[in-house]
Write an enzyme that holds these catalytic residues in place. Structure first.
Site, PDB file in Angstrom:
ATOM      1  N   HIS A  89       0.830  -1.216   0.000  1.00 32.98           N
ATOM      2  CA  HIS A  89       0.000   0.000   0.000  1.00 32.98           C
ATOM      3  C   HIS A  89       0.855   1.254   0.000  1.00 32.98           C
ATOM      4  O   HIS A  89       1.897   1.327   0.626  1.00 32.98           O
ATOM      5  CB  HIS A  89      -1.071  -0.010   1.087  1.00 32.98           C
ATOM      6  CG  HIS A  89      -0.580   0.025   2.501  1.00 32.98           C
ATOM      7  ND1 HIS A  89      -0.226   1.191   3.144  1.00 32.98           N
ATOM      8  CD2 HIS A  89      -0.400  -0.965   3.422  1.00 32.98           C
ATOM      9  CE1 HIS A  89       0.133   0.918   4.399  1.00 32.98           C
ATOM     10  NE2 HIS A  89       0.051  -0.384   4.582  1.00 32.98           N
TER      11      HIS A  89
ATOM     12  N   GLU B 187      -4.987   2.416   2.534  1.00 36.04           N
ATOM     13  CA  GLU B 187      -5.154   1.171   3.300  1.00 36.04           C
ATOM     14  C   GLU B 187      -5.366   1.467   4.778  1.00 36.04           C
ATOM     15  O   GLU B 187      -6.244   0.892   5.427  1.00 36.04           O
ATOM     16  CB  GLU B 187      -3.914   0.270   3.121  1.00 36.04           C
ATOM     17  CG  GLU B 187      -4.060  -1.129   3.719  1.00 36.04           C
ATOM     18  CD  GLU B 187      -3.658  -1.228   5.180  1.00 36.04           C
ATOM     19  OE1 GLU B 187      -4.021  -2.223   5.820  1.00 36.04           O
ATOM     20  OE2 GLU B 187      -2.995  -0.293   5.683  1.00 36.04           O
ATOM     21  N   GLU B 188      -4.542   2.389   5.291  1.00 38.18           N
ATOM     22  CA  GLU B 188      -4.470   2.576   6.746  1.00 38.18           C
ATOM     23  C   GLU B 188      -5.800   2.988   7.366  1.00 38.18           C
ATOM     24  O   GLU B 188      -6.065   2.674   8.514  1.00 38.18           O
ATOM     25  CB  GLU B 188      -3.414   3.646   7.083  1.00 38.18           C
ATOM     26  CG  GLU B 188      -1.992   3.246   6.732  1.00 38.18           C
ATOM     27  CD  GLU B 188      -1.455   2.138   7.617  1.00 38.18           C
ATOM     28  OE1 GLU B 188      -2.206   1.597   8.433  1.00 38.18           O
ATOM     29  OE2 GLU B 188      -0.257   1.805   7.479  1.00 38.18           O
TER      30      GLU B 188
ATOM     31  N   ASP C 132       3.037  -6.490   3.284  1.00 36.75           N
ATOM     32  CA  ASP C 132       2.679  -5.388   4.189  1.00 36.75           C
ATOM     33  C   ASP C 132       2.951  -5.759   5.636  1.00 36.75           C
ATOM     34  O   ASP C 132       2.076  -5.673   6.492  1.00 36.75           O
ATOM     35  CB  ASP C 132       1.193  -5.012   3.995  1.00 36.75           C
ATOM     36  CG  ASP C 132       0.768  -3.832   4.861  1.00 36.75           C
ATOM     37  OD1 ASP C 132       1.644  -3.060   5.276  1.00 36.75           O
ATOM     38  OD2 ASP C 132      -0.437  -3.682   5.125  1.00 36.75           O
TER      39      ASP C 132
ATOM     40  N   HIS D  10       3.513   2.609  12.684  1.00 33.69           N
ATOM     41  CA  HIS D  10       2.601   3.735  12.932  1.00 33.69           C
ATOM     42  C   HIS D  10       3.180   4.798  13.851  1.00 33.69           C
ATOM     43  O   HIS D  10       2.434   5.512  14.507  1.00 33.69           O
ATOM     44  CB  HIS D  10       1.258   3.234  13.489  1.00 33.69           C
ATOM     45  CG  HIS D  10       0.478   2.387  12.521  1.00 33.69           C
ATOM     46  ND1 HIS D  10      -0.800   1.959  12.752  1.00 33.69           N
ATOM     47  CD2 HIS D  10       0.798   1.894  11.284  1.00 33.69           C
ATOM     48  CE1 HIS D  10      -1.229   1.237  11.723  1.00 33.69           C
ATOM     49  NE2 HIS D  10      -0.268   1.177  10.822  1.00 33.69           N
TER      50      HIS D  10
HETATM   51 ZN   LIG Z   1      -0.270   0.336   8.918  1.00 35.91          ZN
HETATM   52 ZN   LIG Z   2       0.410  -1.550   6.291  1.00 31.48          ZN
END
Ligand SMILES: [Zn+2]
Ligand SMILES: [Zn+2]
Ligand SMILES: [Zn+2]
Ligand SMILES: [Zn+2]
Lengths: 458, 458
Positions: free
Chosen positions: B269, B315-316, B343, B414
Site C-alpha cells: 500500500h 489502506e491505513e 505489508d 505507525h
Molecule cells: Zn499500517
Molecule cells: Zn500496512
C-alpha cells in the site's frame, strides 16, 4: 603552582579488619539497595522534567529537601542563587521544496528565536564542523547551514567532545558567514526521532543565528534530500523562545554529620532538560549518591567525616549551581577533603579515577582495590570529578571519578527518551555499592587527599 | 460453498530444468538487487509521509506512476476513488495534578476532537480492555479512561489482534460508561517516546469519545502517577482534527504484459500514516514487489501470465484502495490467478503460506521448495493475502503469504520512527529474491490455483 610532587610520601595505607568488613557489608547492601530506585522513580514521576530556573525546578528543590529529610539526612537546606532563564516555546521545521514534509527538530539551549512565523532558506550541507570552519567567510548569505557531523559511540563518552563543538559552534560559524540559521545532526548516537537538545554555554553563547538539532533520522533524511534534489532544498524553521534576565534557582543540601567538620561531598544535578524526565541525566546521579550516603549513614555510630550530599541546580544551562556552591562555601573550602559527582547515566561503574595529590595515590589504590569485586578497574589520576565539582576543584579540592559505562548514554541524553524505563535496576545497585564503599573509605581512612593546584581564573 | 474438496487431483507438478534454473537465477539476482532500496529511498525521501486522501498521497501516486514507467512497466495508470478524510491538527496532553508534566500522545485515526482548549478529567486506569468491558455501565461520568494493556512481542504479529481491539474499542467502551475521553497504551512493543497511531475503521468507528495513544514510556509514567498519587490524577487532553466527507484517493497500477491476460497481482500500500515516512509500513512492500516484478520482467521474453503491480491507496484508514480495486476489476476477476500483498515491514521472509484450492496445494509445495534456500519454511493454507487483497479474495481469488519476521515490526509501526534507517538492506534483498521466485513460478507453472469460496457479504 603544583605541590603534589614535593609532598612527602606517606606510609602505604591499609584498612583495619573492621573497615574491610564494613566495606564488604556496604557493598553487599548496595547490591540489594532499593532506595536509589525509589528516589529515582520519585523524582522522575512526581516532578518529571525540571528545566533550570523553571517552576518545575523549584518543585524539584522542594521534593529534594523533603526526600533528604525523609531519608534521615540532617542540616537539609536549599541554597538559592539567581541566573538567566531560557525556555523553548515552539520548534517547527519542514522541507518546503522540492520534497515537502515535516522535520523533527529541537531548539538548542540559548538559541535566539527566528522571526515570528519562521524563516525560509536554502540548505547548505557541511559534512563536519571543520568543513564549515574551512568555508570562506562570505557566501552563505540567506542560507540555512546544516552541519551533518555524526557522533562516535564510545564507552567513556569521549565522542561527546567534538559533538559539543558542533553543537555550540555551528550557529556562530554559520552566522559569521551570513547564514540565517544553523541546523545540526543531533549530538547523539541513536536512530530515533527524538532530537537531542543541549548546548547552552554559561551566560549565553553568542549564537549569531537561531539553531536547532535534527533527530538523527531527520538528519539522514535532509542529507538524502540534498543529495537527491536536482536544485536547491529549501527549509522553513520556526523557533520561538522565552527568556528572562534573572530567575531563582538553587542547590539542595543534606548531611550525615561526622565526628569532624571535614567534608566528603557527593551528589548529582537536580535540573534536567525539559524534553525528558531526567532519569539518566541526572536523576540517576542524585539517586545513586543519596542512597549510597544513606547506607553509610545507617552504619552504627557517626562517620569520621561529614558526608554532604548536594543536588546541584541549573547544571545543564551553564553549571550555575556548581559555581554558586563554590562561592557560598569558599570560606570552608579547606574542609572539603574530596568531592565527586555522578552524572553519566545509570550504567555500571567500570573504572575508578582520581584527581588527588600524588602523595595520596596509595590511598586511592586502597579504594580501588576495595571496588574490584564490582568489576571496577584502576583508572588514572586525571579525574575531573563532574561539571558541578569543577568550581571547587579549581579551589584546590581533590576529586574522584566513579566512571560509568556510557556506551548507550548518548542514545538517550537530552532527549524525550530520557525516562525511567531506560534504567537497569541491577546497574543502579552496582553504582550504589561502589559509591557507598568510596564514601565510607574517603570518610574513614587516615589522612586527606592533599590539595590540587588552584586554578588561575578563580 | 467450498469447491476445493471436490476438485480432481492433478498430477504432481514439477519444474522444467529451464524453469528451475531461472528460479535460481532470479533468487541470485534478488539477493543482489538494488532496485528495491532505490524505490524505498525514493518514496520515503521524495514523498515522505503520505496520509490517505491527502495532497501528499496524491504526490505519492504521481511518484508511483513515474517510478513504474521509469522501471519499464506498461499500462501504468492511476485508478481513483472517493473516500472520507481525517487528519490530526493538534494533540496535547499533560498531567495537571498532582504531578504536573507533559505527556506525549497521538490521536487515533478517526478520533473526534475535544472541545477547543481541551478537556480535563480524573484518570481511571484499567489494566486491560477486558477490565474496562467488565466495568459497570455507569460510574465513569466525566472521567478519562486509561487502558494500560501492554502488547505481546511475537514473530508473526499475533500480538496485534488484541492490541487492535484495545485501540478500536477503548473509546467506545469508555463513552458507553460516561467517560469524556479514552487514552490507551500504544499498540506497540518499543520503549521510546513515539506513540503509535492507527485504529481508524472504515467509515469512521463510533468512537463515542476523543481517543489518543500514549507512548509506552508515557503510559508507564501515567500508571506510576496513578499508583503514587494519594488522591486523583487529573489529565488535560486537547485533540483537534480536520475531516472532510469526500476526497480523492487512488491505486497506482503497472504491468508486465504476459502472453495471456491471466493475472498475477502483487503489491503493497502506497499510503502511510502521517507520523513517519512509511518505510516499513508500507514503502517496503511496494519496493519489494516492484523490484521483484521487474526482475521477472527483465527475463528474456514475455512471462506466460501478466504480472500486475498495484500500489494500493488509503489502506491505513479503512482499506479503501483494496475495495475500490475489487469493484473496478470485478469483471476480470476470473483472470486473477493469484494475488499477494507485502505489508509487514522489511524483515526477512521465513514462511510461505497459501490460501488456494486444495487441488493446487502440490503447486504451492513446488514454490515452497524453491524458496528453501532463502531459509523459508512451509506454512499453512490459511493465508489471508494482505488487507488490500481481502476484497478480491472475497471474490474467490487465491492468495499467498510470504510471511515476514515481525519481531521488531511493532517497535516502529505507525510511529514517527518508521523511517528508512530502520530497514536492513540484506533483509530487503531476501524479500525481493523470494517474491521474484514466487511471481515467476505463479506465472509459469501449468494450471491455476483453483478458486476460493466466495464470501457471503460480497
Ligand atoms: Zn499500517
Ligand atoms: Zn500496512
Ligand atoms: Zn548531566
Ligand atoms: Zn545533560
Amino acid at each position: 603552582l603544583c605541590c603534589a610532587n614535593i609532598a612527602i610520601a606517606e606510609d602505604a595505607p591499609s584498612l583495619t579488619e573492621r573497615q574491610a568488613q564494613t566495606v564488604d557489608r556496604l557493598i553487599d547492601a548496595g547490591l540489594e539497595d532499593d532506595v536509589a530506585w525509589e528516589v529515582l522513580e520519585s523524582v522522575t514521576t512526581e516532578v518529571g522534567p525540571r528545566l533550570a530556573g523553571s517552576e518545575a525546578e523549584a518543585r524539584a528543590r522542594d521534593w529534594g529537601a523533603a526526600k533528604l529529610k525523609q531519608l534521615g539526612f540532617k542540616n537539609v537546606r536549599i541554597e538559592t542563587y539567581e541566573m538567566p532563564y531560557w525556555e523553548r516555546v515552539k520548534e517547527e521545521a519542514e522541507i518546503v521544496s522540492p520534497f515537502p514534509q515535516p522535520l523533527i527538530v529541537t531548539a538548542l539551549g540559548n538559541s535566539i528565536a527566528t522571526p515570528e512565523g519562521g524563516l525560509t532558506g536554502e540548505v547548505v550541507r557541511f559534512r563536519t564542523l571543520p568543513e564549515l570552519q574551512a568555508a570562506p567567510e562570505t557566501g552563505l548569505e540567506g542560507k540555512i547551514v546544516f552541519v551533518d557531523e555524526p557522533m562516535a559511540r564510545t564507552q567513556n563518552g569521549s565522542g561527546y567532545g567534538t559533538a559539543v563543538q558542533k553543537r555550540s559552534q555551528a550557529a556562530v560559524e554559520a552566522g559569521k558567514r551570513g547564514a540565517v540559521a544553523a541546523l545540526i545532526r543531533s549530538a547523539g548516537t541513536d536512530s530515533h526521532r527524538n532530537p537531542h537538545t543541549g548546548g547552552a554555554t554559561r551566560g549565553g553563547a553568542p549564537t549569531a543565528v537561531p539553531t536547532a538539532a535534527l533527530s538523527n533520522p531527520d538528519a539522514d533524511q535532509l542529507a538524502r534530500a540534498v543529495n537527491r534534489a536536482e536544485g536547491p532544498v529549501t527549509v522553513r524553521l520556526d523557533l520561538q523562545v522565552k527568556t528572562a534576565e534573572s530567575v531563582t534557582s538553587g542547590n539542595v543540601i543534606g548531611e550525615i554529620p561526622g565526628k569532624t567538620d571535614e567534608l566528603i561531598v557527593v551528589g548529582g544535578h537536580l535540573d534536567s532538560w525539559d524534553l525528558g524526565t531526567g532519569a539518566i541525566d541526572d536523576g540517576a546521579g542524585i539517586a545513586i549518591t543519596t542512597a549510597a550516603a544513606k547506607l553509610v549513614g545507617d552504619l552504627r555510630g557517626k562517620p569520621t567525616r561529614t558526608i554532604r550530599v548536594v543536588m546541584w541546580g541549573a547544571e545543564e544551562v551553564g553549571v550555575y549551581g556548581g559555581a554558586a556552591y563554590a562561592e557560598a562555601h569558599k570560606d570552608e573550602i579547606d574542609k572539603h577533603i574530596i568531592a565527586a559527582e555522578s552524572d553519566f547515566g545509570a550504567g555500571p561503574v567500570w573504572r575508578f579515577d582520581t584527581g588527588v595529590a600524588e602523595a595520596a595515590l596509595p590511598k586511592a589504590e586502597v579504594i580501588e582495590k576495595a571496588l574490584r569485586r564490582l568489576a571496577i578497574i584502576p583508572g588514572d589520576n586525571h579525574a575531573h570529578g563532574g561539571a558541578d565539582i569543577g568550581a571547587i576543584r579549581g579551589l584546590g579540592v581533590p576529586v574522584a571519578g566513579l566512571v560509568q559505562d556510557g556506551t548507550d548514554y548518548f542514545d538517550l541524553h537530552h532527549t524525550p527518551d530520557d525516562t525511567l524505563d531506560k534504567v537497569d535496576p541491577a546497574a543502579l545497585r552496582q553504582n550504589v555499592a561502589a559509591w557507598a564503599a568510596f564514601i565510607y573509605l574517603a570518610s574513614e581512612m587516615d589522612g586527606d587527599f592533599g590539595r590540587l593546584p588552584v586554578a588561575q581564573e578563580e
